[in-house]
Design an enzyme around this catalytic site. Sequence first.
Site, PDB file in Angstrom:
ATOM      1  N   TYR A 154       4.957   3.481 -14.436  1.00 20.69           N
ATOM      2  CA  TYR A 154       5.564   2.447 -13.603  1.00 20.69           C
ATOM      3  C   TYR A 154       6.616   1.718 -14.429  1.00 20.69           C
ATOM      4  CZ  TYR A 154       6.112  -2.038 -11.191  1.00 20.69           C
ATOM      5  OH  TYR A 154       6.630  -3.148 -10.565  1.00 20.69           O
ATOM      6  N   GLU A 242      12.452  -1.419  -8.768  1.00 20.45           N
ATOM      7  CA  GLU A 242      11.079  -1.006  -9.090  1.00 20.45           C
ATOM      8  C   GLU A 242      10.947   0.501  -8.886  1.00 20.45           C
ATOM      9  OE1 GLU A 242       6.699  -2.710  -7.957  1.00 20.45           O
ATOM     10  OE2 GLU A 242       7.971  -2.108  -6.283  1.00 20.45           O
TER      11      GLU A 242
END
Length: 433
Positions: A154, A242
Amino acid sequence: MAAAPLAGQAGVVLRDLALRSARLRGSFPAVQLTPRRWLNLQEYQSKKLMADHGVTVQRFFVADSANDALEAAQRLKAKEIVLKAQILAGGRGKGIFNSGLKGGVHLTKDPKIVEQLAKQMIGYNLSTKQTPKDGVTVKKVMVAEALNISRETYFAILMDRACNGPVMVGSPQGGVDIEEVAVTSPELIFKEEIDIFEGIKDRQALQMAKNLGFKGPLQQQAADQIKKLYNLFLKIDATQVEVNPFGETPEGQVVCFDAKINFDDNAEFRQKEIFAMDDKSENEPIENEAAKYDLKYIGLDGNIACFVNGAGLAMATCDIISLNGGKPANFLDLGGGVKEAQVYQAFKLLTADPKVEAILVNIFGGIVNCAIIANGITKACRELELKVPLVVRLEGTNVHEAQRILNESGLPITSANDLEDAAKKAVASVAKK
């Protein structure tokens, strides 16, 4: 790629975003996520933005007919192809089309199968957990090269007010909800502040790549991608980029497989091309009408309309109405810099909803001048011949003048001392009917 629109599931979405921000801040207090975004981009649009800035994404084409989808699949010359219906709502993979096809995401090695699937997607409605009951019409599909993922991480870049600049956040545990990782394994969350004047440094990018678990040549490759993502972040005036998952393939390639980009609405004047891509086709018509007057409208399921300034105040108002036994029908956010004409249009929109049996105005005037609100309210009541009970709570700038305007209007307006009092009076006014 783009975040789901706030229509339909609005209350849940706003609360989820607020909770998400709170959970992440709890694990690394300096980070603050932006809880609202009004620009909607389809997945293919966001991926093109990334590719245009040198970020590695899957090769893809966009098609608006089955024949175009077939040609795209043949041009890819990929071992395996992924076909994705392009709608803004999440949960596409488990969605159902009114053509009978199950799933808005399909894998195949045969371009002819792509054509057959596209025939059952394009022009049909896809229903997911985040769409209205009847679903959303699919107008385009994305035909992309399917890549295997050997490891998922991530990575995100956020604009953080506490640090007066951007912050990198990463975790070697990707492909899952990052807020859950922040709660269960906070040691797997890494944060690095970026000096807005100096920009991201090579050592910072390399350290983040190392923290994400990239090894050998992949570490430098991941660092290069991180720097390109930061460049994208700056160039497009993003508040958040993101990437989840930010992964590696068995062939040794670092790829941004899926991402969400949030934009700074204040930068629209210099990001005209991006904002021109805004897809409002899946919004409720009333949301688009509200946007014409710089108003934010969210439809809910109850019978008490909420007229507020600020998303936080909106959530609090909805919650207190619910706690007092009522149900919010919607909320309309004025924001700052309001004018009388906006107040009039706001009432026009709220009263157009047949579910509305009462209106609760809850304004905390900082930037907003309460007297302007009061004048707008009295004008709207007279010209629209308001037929439902109206409860008004005003506090802040010029509130005494505002109260005088309301009291001397001769209109059946119920004043409230505070939010609790306003909610009780609004719920009581509906119960009397």
